[in-house]
Design an enzyme around this catalytic site. Sequence first.
Site, PDB file in Angstrom:
ATOM      1  N   CYS A   1       0.892  -1.192   0.004  1.00  0.00           N
ATOM      2  CA  CYS A   1       0.072   0.103  -0.004  1.00  0.00           C
ATOM      3  C   CYS A   1       0.958   1.306   0.043  1.00  0.00           C
ATOM      4  CB  CYS A   1      -1.008  -0.092   1.239  1.00  0.00           C
ATOM      5  SG  CYS A   1      -2.437   1.213   0.929  1.00  0.00           S
TER       6      CYS A   1
ATOM      7  N   HIS B   1      -3.898  -5.065  -0.198  1.00  0.00           N
ATOM      8  CA  HIS B   1      -3.005  -5.777   1.005  1.00  0.00           C
ATOM      9  C   HIS B   1      -3.063  -7.215   1.170  1.00  0.00           C
ATOM     10  CE1 HIS B   1      -3.208  -1.891   3.396  1.00  0.00           C
ATOM     11  NE2 HIS B   1      -4.200  -1.580   2.472  1.00  0.00           N
TER      12      HIS B   1
ATOM     13  N   GLU C   1      -2.380  -9.163   3.172  1.00  0.00           N
ATOM     14  CA  GLU C   1      -2.519  -9.674   4.606  1.00  0.00           C
ATOM     15  C   GLU C   1      -4.031  -9.860   4.916  1.00  0.00           C
ATOM     16  OE1 GLU C   1      -2.527  -5.223   5.434  1.00  0.00           O
ATOM     17  OE2 GLU C   1      -1.672  -6.867   4.144  1.00  0.00           O
TER      18      GLU C   1
END
Length: 214
Positions: free
Chosen positions: A82, A192, A194
Site C-alpha cells: 500500500c 493488502h 494480509e
Amino acid sequence: MTDIAVVDYGMGNLRSVSKALEHVAPNQTVVVTSDPVAIAAATRVVFPGQGAMPDCMRELDARGLREAVMAAAADKPFLGICIGLQLLFEHSEEGDASGLGLFKGQVKRFAAADMHDEHGAKLKVPHMGWNQVRQSVAHPLWHGIEDGERFYYVHSYYVAPENTSLAAGYSEYPKRFTSAIAHGNLFAVQFHPEKSHHAGLQLLSNFVQWDGVF
C-alpha cells in the site's frame, strides 16, 4: 539474526501483517521494529502501510528510518504494501508530499471525472474492496496465484511510474492503474495481501522463500 523485519514507523496495519508472515513462515523470526540496525540486519524487509503520505514521510525521518528503508530496498528482498508502494516514487498528490524517489513517477488521486462505471453509476473513492489483479510479468511472487485473482484494496491514490516496465500487475477502477511493481530484489503492491485470504497468503509465502532475484 532476524529473518523478516516489518518496518514500524508508527502507522499502518503492522500486527495483521506480522501475524500473516508468522503464519506462512512459522520457522522464521518475524519482528516489528523501528530500529534501523535491526532492519539492516534482517534477511528480508516488509514495509506495510496505511495512512497519508505526508505523515508517513514525516515519521520515517523522525525515527531515522529513511536511510535504512532505502538501503533495504536496494539490496535485500523487499516487499512494499500500500503506502509501502507509493513512498518509493518521487512525489504524491496527497499533501503535495515528496517520496523516497527510488523510482521516477507520481502518486495520483483517482480523478473525480473518471469515477463512474460503464453504466454511468458513480464509483466511490477510496477504492475499497476486492478487485482483480492482472499479472504483467512472470515473477516468483506470483507463483501459485492465478492471473486475474482478486485482492483486497483500500486506497484513494495510485502510482503512475514513468518507466512502465516496472509494472508487475494492474487493476481497473474504472481505468487501468498499476497495482504491483517489480525491480530486482524489490516487489511492491497497492493491495493488502494480509487481508486477501488465500491469494494474499500465497504471495506472502512466496516472498519469504524468495531469494530476491528477478
